[in-house]
Design a protein around this motif. Structure first.
Motif, PDB file in Angstrom:
ATOM      1  N   LEU A 253       0.924  -1.123  -0.036  1.00 46.90           N
ATOM      2  CA  LEU A 253      -0.151  -0.097   0.036  1.00 46.90           C
ATOM      3  C   LEU A 253       0.966   1.317   0.044  1.00 46.90           C
ATOM      4  O   LEU A 253       0.686   2.180  -0.533  1.00 46.90           O
ATOM      5  N   ILE A 256       2.195   1.604  -3.655  1.00 44.88           N
ATOM      6  CA  ILE A 256       1.127   2.062  -4.270  1.00 44.88           C
ATOM      7  C   ILE A 256       0.789   3.208  -4.341  1.00 44.88           C
ATOM      8  O   ILE A 256       0.738   4.571  -5.240  1.00 44.88           O
ATOM      9  N   THR A 257       0.796   3.931  -3.007  1.00 45.15           N
ATOM     10  CA  THR A 257       0.567   5.194  -2.754  1.00 45.15           C
ATOM     11  C   THR A 257       1.607   6.092  -3.192  1.00 45.15           C
ATOM     12  O   THR A 257       1.380   7.409  -3.600  1.00 45.15           O
ATOM     13  N   ARG A 259       3.289   5.594  -5.738  1.00 40.74           N
ATOM     14  CA  ARG A 259       3.415   5.572  -7.018  1.00 40.74           C
ATOM     15  C   ARG A 259       2.047   6.413  -7.733  1.00 40.74           C
ATOM     16  O   ARG A 259       2.109   7.227  -8.486  1.00 40.74           O
ATOM     17  N   ILE A 260       1.277   6.542  -7.034  1.00 40.54           N
ATOM     18  CA  ILE A 260      -0.011   7.543  -7.406  1.00 40.54           C
ATOM     19  C   ILE A 260       0.463   8.746  -7.324  1.00 40.54           C
ATOM     20  O   ILE A 260       0.280   9.836  -8.038  1.00 40.54           O
ATOM     21  N   GLU A 263       2.455   9.536 -10.318  1.00 40.44           N
ATOM     22  CA  GLU A 263       1.820   9.657 -11.518  1.00 40.44           C
ATOM     23  C   GLU A 263       0.979  10.996 -11.661  1.00 40.44           C
ATOM     24  O   GLU A 263       0.862  11.708 -12.529  1.00 40.44           O
ATOM     25  N   GLU A 264       0.347  11.366 -10.479  1.00 41.80           N
ATOM     26  CA  GLU A 264      -0.258  12.590 -10.304  1.00 41.80           C
ATOM     27  C   GLU A 264       0.725  14.002 -10.380  1.00 41.80           C
ATOM     28  O   GLU A 264       0.601  14.686 -11.279  1.00 41.80           O
ATOM     29  N   GLU A 266       3.396  13.617 -12.190  1.00 38.73           N
ATOM     30  CA  GLU A 266       3.556  14.047 -13.886  1.00 38.73           C
ATOM     31  C   GLU A 266       2.453  14.135 -14.624  1.00 38.73           C
ATOM     32  O   GLU A 266       2.523  15.103 -15.575  1.00 38.73           O
ATOM     33  N   TYR A 267       1.294  13.906 -14.051  1.00 42.80           N
ATOM     34  CA  TYR A 267      -0.045  14.406 -14.779  1.00 42.80           C
ATOM     35  C   TYR A 267      -0.138  15.946 -14.711  1.00 42.80           C
ATOM     36  O   TYR A 267      -0.434  16.692 -15.546  1.00 42.80           O
ATOM     37  N   GLU A 270       2.219  17.866 -17.314  1.00 41.86           N
ATOM     38  CA  GLU A 270       1.576  17.772 -18.582  1.00 41.86           C
ATOM     39  C   GLU A 270       0.637  18.998 -18.435  1.00 41.86           C
ATOM     40  O   GLU A 270       0.364  19.618 -19.527  1.00 41.86           O
ATOM     41  N   MET A 271      -0.137  18.797 -17.168  1.00 37.34           N
ATOM     42  CA  MET A 271      -1.416  20.001 -17.258  1.00 37.34           C
ATOM     43  C   MET A 271      -0.881  21.267 -17.444  1.00 37.34           C
ATOM     44  O   MET A 271      -1.525  22.212 -17.925  1.00 37.34           O
ATOM     45  N   LEU A 313      -2.145  12.990  -0.312  1.00 37.19           N
ATOM     46  CA  LEU A 313      -1.612  11.800  -0.297  1.00 37.19           C
ATOM     47  C   LEU A 313      -0.304  11.831   0.388  1.00 37.19           C
ATOM     48  O   LEU A 313       0.218  10.803   1.153  1.00 37.19           O
ATOM     49  N   LEU A 317      -1.832  10.422   3.957  1.00 40.90           N
ATOM     50  CA  LEU A 317      -1.906   8.605   3.582  1.00 40.90           C
ATOM     51  C   LEU A 317      -0.787   7.981   3.794  1.00 40.90           C
ATOM     52  O   LEU A 317      -0.361   7.242   4.506  1.00 40.90           O
ATOM     53  N   ASN A 406     -10.731  13.451  -2.191  1.00 38.61           N
ATOM     54  CA  ASN A 406     -11.217  12.985  -3.719  1.00 38.61           C
ATOM     55  C   ASN A 406     -12.591  13.481  -3.880  1.00 38.61           C
ATOM     56  O   ASN A 406     -12.666  14.103  -4.950  1.00 38.61           O
TER      57      ASN A 406
ATOM     58  N   ARG B 232      -1.170  10.441 -18.894  1.00 42.31           N
ATOM     59  CA  ARG B 232      -0.928  10.671 -17.394  1.00 42.31           C
ATOM     60  C   ARG B 232      -2.199  10.274 -16.609  1.00 42.31           C
ATOM     61  O   ARG B 232      -2.042   9.557 -15.526  1.00 42.31           O
ATOM     62  N   TYR B 243      -4.819  -0.820  -5.479  1.00 38.63           N
ATOM     63  CA  TYR B 243      -5.552  -0.839  -3.927  1.00 38.63           C
ATOM     64  C   TYR B 243      -6.537  -1.777  -4.062  1.00 38.63           C
ATOM     65  O   TYR B 243      -6.688  -2.340  -2.804  1.00 38.63           O
TER      66      TYR B 243
END
Lengths: 436, 435
Positions: A253, A256-257, A259-260, A263-264, A266-267, A270-271, A313, A317, A406, B232, B243
Motif C-alpha cells: 500500500l 502504491i500510494t 506511485r500514485i 503519476e499525479e 507527472e500529470y 503535462e497539465m 496523499l 496517507l 477526492n 498521465r 488498491y
C-alpha cells in the motif's frame, strides 16, 4: 560523531540498528550524523538546548497545537493528562557539525512532573536514545516507530522543506503515541526527555546501564535466539503470521500510494501546458473566445485541486502507511524478544532436567525467568490489542480523509465547469439540466 | 436511385478554372435553391466497414478496408416505408480521389477534410495501427461526416461526380478520371506551393490565411498536450486498481476491518476501470478538433488560390502596361523603356516606316488581346472573390457553431466525469468508515 555511549548500543534488538532489508539498497547515506543537515535555512548559532524566551509561538505551531488537540480528543477525552507538541524545526551550526532541533512542548497535570509546562529542544539522536531506552525497559511492549534515519535517493532535492516537515510530523506522532500509552508514558527517561535542559539530558544519558552489563545482555540474547524457542504458544504464532502478511500489505500500500503521487505529479507537469494553450487559442477567435477562456479557467482549477490531492496523499496517507510499515519491524522485534525470553527459560529447564549444575540456584533462576516470561507475555498480549485498535483507527482515518479529499476535488472541479464566463443561453440551460 | 435535381446544371467537369459565367451560373443555381440541397433529399450513412484482401502487383496479399455507403431518399424514410437503402462499397483511396476532384473543380470552396489517413496524436493505450478496430470505427464515423458535410454544402452537393460516388459502384472511377482532373490536380499542387509575391494583397484573404495558420498551430499543440495528459490520467486511475487487489488480500487477515476493506476494494477497481470510458469520450472530442485542424489546410488553399489569381492579374496588367508604353514609344518615337529592339535600331539605324507600321499593328493586336484577357481575368477574380468570400463566411459560421458545440460537450463530459468520481469516492468513504 557525538560521544554518547548510549547511541552505540550494540543490542541487536535496538531498532536504530535494524535497517529494513529492502530499503538499505536504496539509501543514500548523506552524513554520519543522524540529523542530515547540508542546508542552512534558519541559521542560528544558539546552543541547541537553551530555552529561548523570545521564541514567539509561530502561527504554524499554533495550528499544529490546534490540530493535535483535535486529534487527541478522539482518543480518550476524559483521561488525557499529557499533551505534547513537536514543532519549529531549527537548524544549528557549530564548528563540528550542523543539525536540526525540534521544539518539544509539554503540558501536563501529572504529579510526577515538577511543573505543568515544559519547552525544550531535541534533536533526532535524542529521540533515538529515548526509544532505545523505552524498548530496553519494556522489551515486549510495542513502541511506536520513529521516522527513518536515512533518506531515500529520490528525495534528496526535496528534503529541505518536505523532509523536515515529514520527519517533524512523525516525531510528533511518536511522542503522542508514547504519551497515550498507560505504561510507557510513566517512564522515567520519557520524563527526563520532556523536561530536562540540554546539558541535563546529556549527563542523564551517560548514566544509563553500563556498557559491560548491556554486553552481557546481548550475549544472552544472541545465545537464546540461536537456540530458538520450542513451544511457542499458539496465540503468538497467529500474531506472527498476521504480522508477516500485514507487513507485506502495508509495504504494498505504501508503494502504491507513492506511485500514485508520482503519476499525479507527472500529470500535473503535462497539465501545465493545457490551460495556456486554450488561452492562446482564444486570442485568435472572436465568438469562440469566451468559451475557450472558460475551458482554460476550468483546467486551471483542475490543476490547483490536483495539487491539493497530491498534498493529501503525501502529507497524510503515505506517512501513515509508512509508519505502519515501520511498525511491523517493531512487532517482529517484540515477538523475537519474547521468544528469546522463553528460549532462555526452556534452556534452563532442560539444564535442570539434565541435573547438570547447582539445582537450587537453577531453580531460583527458573522461577525468576518464569515470572519474567509470564509478565512479558501478558504485556505483549495487552499491547497487541492496543496496537490493533490504534492501527484500525489510524488507517481508517487516513483512508476516510483521502476519500473525502477526492470527493471534494471532484466537487470543486465540477462546479467550476458550471460557471464558465458564457453568455450563450443554450449553454446554460443545457448544463443546468445536466446537474439536475 | 437517381434524383433529378431539375435545375440547369452546368457541367463542371474538366475545368480547373471555371469561366466566370460558369461560376456565376453555379452560384445562381445553388444559392437560390437551398431547399434542394442533397442533404435534405437523401439520407446518407456509412454503415459498416469490412476487410478485403487482394493480390497486389508483386503477388503479395494486401489487406484493405472497405466502407459501406447506404443511401435512401429522405422522404421515403419520413413516410414510414421501411425501404431498404441502396448501398455500395468504397475504400478510403476512392474517397481521396473524390476529394481531390472537388478541390480541383471548386477552388473557391473550403472543401471538407477527410479523416486522417494514419492515426496521429495518439496516447499510448490507443493503437496507431490502421487495422485496429477502434481506429477503423472512428474512421467510419469520419467518412460519414465527410459525406454529410459535402451533401449539405450549397455548391458541392450539386456535383454529379459526387452523386455518382454515392450511387454508382462500378464505373465511377473511370467517370472521374475521364474528367481529366488528375492533370489539373498536379498543376494545382504545383501552383499552390510556388513562391510568388503579390504587390497589393487583399487584406481580408491575408488575414484569413494568417488565421488559418494560427488555428492549425494551436489545434496541433492542443491535440499533442491532450494526448500526453490523457496518458498521465490513465496512469493515475489505473494504479488505483492496485488498491483493490491489496485491500482484498488484506481483508482476508482482518476481522472487523475485513468487510469495509473488501467493499472499498471493489470501488477502487471500479474507479480504475472508469477511465477507459472517460478517455474514449474524450477521443470523440479530439476527433472534432482534428476535423478543424484539417479544415485549415482547405482554408489555406482557397486563400492561396486567390493569391495566385491576384498575382496573375497583376502580371497581366503589368504586361499590358508595358505593351501600351511600347505603343506610345513607337507612335512618338521616344524611347522610354529599354528594349532590345530599341537598342538594335539605335545601333543599326531606324527601321523603315513599313516596318514601323507592321510593328504598330502587331502591338495593337496584342494590346487588344491583353485588354480583353485582362477584363476576363478581372471578372474571374471578382467572381472568385465573391464565391470564395461567401464560402469563407459560411465556413466561419459553421466553425464557430461546431466548435462551440464541441466545447460545450467537452464541459458536459468533464462534469459527468466529476460526478462519477464523486460517487465512487463517496462510496469508498462509506466503506472505509465501516473499517
Amino acid at each position: 560523531m557525538s560521544g554518547n555511549v548510549a547511541d552505540s548500543a550494540v543490542s541487536p534488538t535496538t531498532p536504530a540498528q535494524t535497517i529494513p532489508a529492502d530499503l538499505s539498497g536504496q539509501m543514500l547515506e548523506l552524513d554520519e550524523d543522524d540529523d542530515l543537515e547540508v542546508f542552512s535555512k534558519d541559521t542560528t548559532n544558539t546552543d541547541g538546548g537553551s530555552f529561548n524566551a523570545s521564541m514567539q509561538t509561530s502561527p504554524g505551531s499554533m495550528i499544529n497545537q490546534y490540530k493535535f488537540d483535535e486529534e487527541e480528543e478522539e482518543e480518550d477525552p476524559g483521561a488525557k493528562d499529557l499533551f505534547i507538541t513537536v514543532d519549529n524545526p531549527e537548524s544549528h551550526i557549530t564548528t563540528i557539525e550542523t543539525f536540526i532541533t525540534y521544539r518539544v512542548v509539554t503540558k501536563t497535570t501529572r504529579s510526577e512532573f515538577d511543573s505543568s509546562e515544559y519547552e525544550v529542544r531535541r534533536r533526532y539522536q535524542d529521540f533515538l536514545w529515548l526509544r532505545g531506552r523505552l524498548e530496553e525497559a519494556h522489551p515486549t511492549l510495542i513502541v511506536h516507530p520513529l521516522p527513518e534515519k536515512f533518506v531515500m535517493k529520490g528525495m534528496v532535492e526535496r528534503f529541505n522543506d518536505d523532509f523536515i516537515e515529514t520527519r517533524r510530523r512523525a516525531l510528533h506522532h511518536f511522542l503522542n503515541r508514547i504519551a497515550e500509552h498507560p505504561i510507557l508514558s510513566c517512564n522515567e527517561d520519557l520524563k527526563v526527555f520532556l523536561s530536562a535542559q540540554a546539558w541535563e539530558l546529556a549527563s542523564h544519558k551517560k548514566q544509563g546501564p553500563g556498557f559491560l552489563s548491556r554486553m552481557g545482555e546481548t550475549v544472552r540474547a544472541v545465545a537464546a535466539s540461536v537456540r530458538g524457542v520450542k513451544n511457542r504458544p499458539e496465540e503468538f504464532n497467529s500474531i506472527q503470521e498476521y504480522v508477516e502478511s500485514f507487513s507485506q500489505k502495508m509495504t504494498s500500500l505504501d508503494r502504491i500510494t507513492q506511485r500514485i503521487v508520482k503519476e499525479e505529479r507527472e500529470y500535473l507537469e503535462e497539465m501545465k501546458e493545457y490551460a495556456p494553450t486554450y488561452t492562446l487559442w482564444s486570442g485568435s477567435e472572436e465568438e469562440l473566445a469566451e468559451p475557450l477562456k472558460g475551458v482554460a479557467n476550468c483546467l486551471d482549477r483542475c490543476f490547483q485541486e490536483t495539487e491539493g490531492q497530491v498534498r493529501q496523499l503525501s502529507d497524510c496517507l503515505a506517512p501513515t502507511l509508512h509508519e505502519y510499515v515501520l511498525s511491523t519491524d517493531t512487532l517482529k522485534a517484540v515477538l523475537r524478544r519474547r521468544d528469546n525470553m522463553q528460549a532462555e527459560l526452556e534452556a534452563k529447564n532442560e539444564a535442570l532436567a539434565a541435573k547438570r549444575a547447582d539445582r537450587d540456584a537453577l531453580k531460583e533462576e527458573i522461577d525468576k525467568l518464569e515470572d519474567r516470561v509470564e509478565w512479558a507475555n501478558n504485556a505483549l498480549k495487552g499491547d497487541w490489542s492496543r496496537w490493533q485498535r490504534s492501527m484500525r483507527s489510524d488507517l481508517k482515518d487516513a483512508f476516510v480523509s483521502t476519500a473525502q479529499k477526492n470527493v471534494d476535488y471532484y466537487e470543486k472541479v465540477r462546479v467550476t465547469h458550471l460557471k464558465p464566463p458564457q453568455p450563450h443561453h443554450t449553454f446554460d440551460t443545457r448544463l443546468v439540466s445536466i446537474t439536475l | 436511385m437517381m434524383a433529378d435535381t431539375g435545375s440547369d446544371e452546368v457541367a463542371v467537369i474538366g475545368n480547373i478554372d471555371l469561366t466566370p459565367g460558369e461560376i456565376e451560373n453555379n452560384m445562381k443555381n445553388t444559392m437560390g435553391e437551398k431547399g434542394t440541397v442533397l442533404f435534405r433529399k437523401m439520407e446518407i450513412n456509412v454503415a459498416e466497414a469490412e476487410k478485403r484482401t487482394v493480390k497486389n502487383a508483386v503477388n503479395m496479399q494486401e489487406i484493405y478496408t472497405v466502407y459501406l455507403i447506404e443511401t435512401r431518399p429522405a422522404d421515403a424514410a419520413s413516410e414510414g416505408t421501411n425501404s431498404t437503402p441502396d448501398s455500395l462499397w468504397r475504400r478510403y483511396s476512392e474517397f481521396e480521389i473524390l476529394r481531390n476532384f472537388l478541390l480541383v473543380t471548386y477552388p473557391y470552396v473550403v472543401v471538407p477534410p477527410l479523416p486522417e489517413k494514419r492515426a496521429e496524436f495518439v496516447w499510448h493505450k490507443l493503437s496507431a495501427d490502421n487495422m485496429d478496430p477502434d481506429f477503423v470505427e472512428r474512421r467510419r464515423v469520419g467518412l460519414e461526416n465527410f459525406l454529410l458535410r459535402v451533401a449539405s454544402h450549397p455548391i458541392l452537393s450539386t456535383d454529379k461526380i459526387f452523386f455518382a460516388f454515392l450511387t454508382e459502384e462500378n464505373g465511377w472511377k473511370e467517370m472521374v478520371f475521364e474528367t481529366g482532373f488528375q492533370a489539373k490536380a498536379d498543376s494545382r499542387l504545383k501552383a499552390l506551393n510556388a513562391t510568388f509575391r503579390v504587390k497589393n494583397p487583399d487584406k481580408r484573404f491575408a488575414e484569413m490565411k494568417h488565421y488559418g495558420d494560427e488555428l492549425q498551430s494551436v489545434i496541433s499543440q492542443l491535440l499533442r498536450v491532450r494526448a500526453r495528459v490523457a496518458d498521465r490520467l490513465y496512469g493515475v486511475y489505473k494504479v488505483h486498481g492496485n488498491y483493490g487487489r491489496v485491500f482484498s488480500e488484506w481483508s482476508a487477515i482482518e476481522k472487523e476491518m475485513g468487510d469495509g476493506l473488501q467493499s472499498a476494494g471493489h470501488h477502487m477497481d471500479a474507479y480504475a476501470a472508469s477511465v477507459d470510458d472517460i478517455l474514449e469520450e474524450e477521443e470523440h472530442y479530439a476527433d472534432q478538433l482534428k476535423e478543424y485542424l484539417f479544415y485549415t489546410e482547405a482554408l489555406r488553399a482557397v486563400c492561396r488560390k486567390h493569391e495566385l489569381i491576384q498575382y496573375e492579374l497583376e502580371m497581366a496588367a503589368q504586361d499590358l502596361t508595358t505593351k501600351k508604353q511600347q505603343q506610345e514609344e513607337l507612335a512618338t518615337g521616344t524611347v522610354r523603356t529599354f528594349s532590345l529592339k530599341g537598342m538594335t535600331s539605335k545601333l543599326f539605324g531606324q527601321e523603315t516606316p513599313e516596318q514601323r507600321e507592321a510593328k504598330m499593328k502587331v502591338l495593337e493586336g496584342q494590346i487588344q488581346e491583353g485588354e480583353d484577357s485582362l477584363k476576363e481575368q478581372n471578372t474571374e477574380c471578382d467572381v472568385f472573390v465573391k464565391g470564395a468570400w461567401s464560402d469563407i463566411e459560411r465556413f466561419k459560421d459553421q466553425k464557430n457553431h461546431d466548435l462551440k458545440e464541441a466545447l460545450i460537450s467537452y464541459a458536459i463530459m468533464q462534469i459527468s466525469m466529476c460526478k462519477k468520481g464523486i460517487q465512487v469516492w463517496t462510496n469508498a468513504k462509506e466503506c472505509f468508515n465501516k473499517m
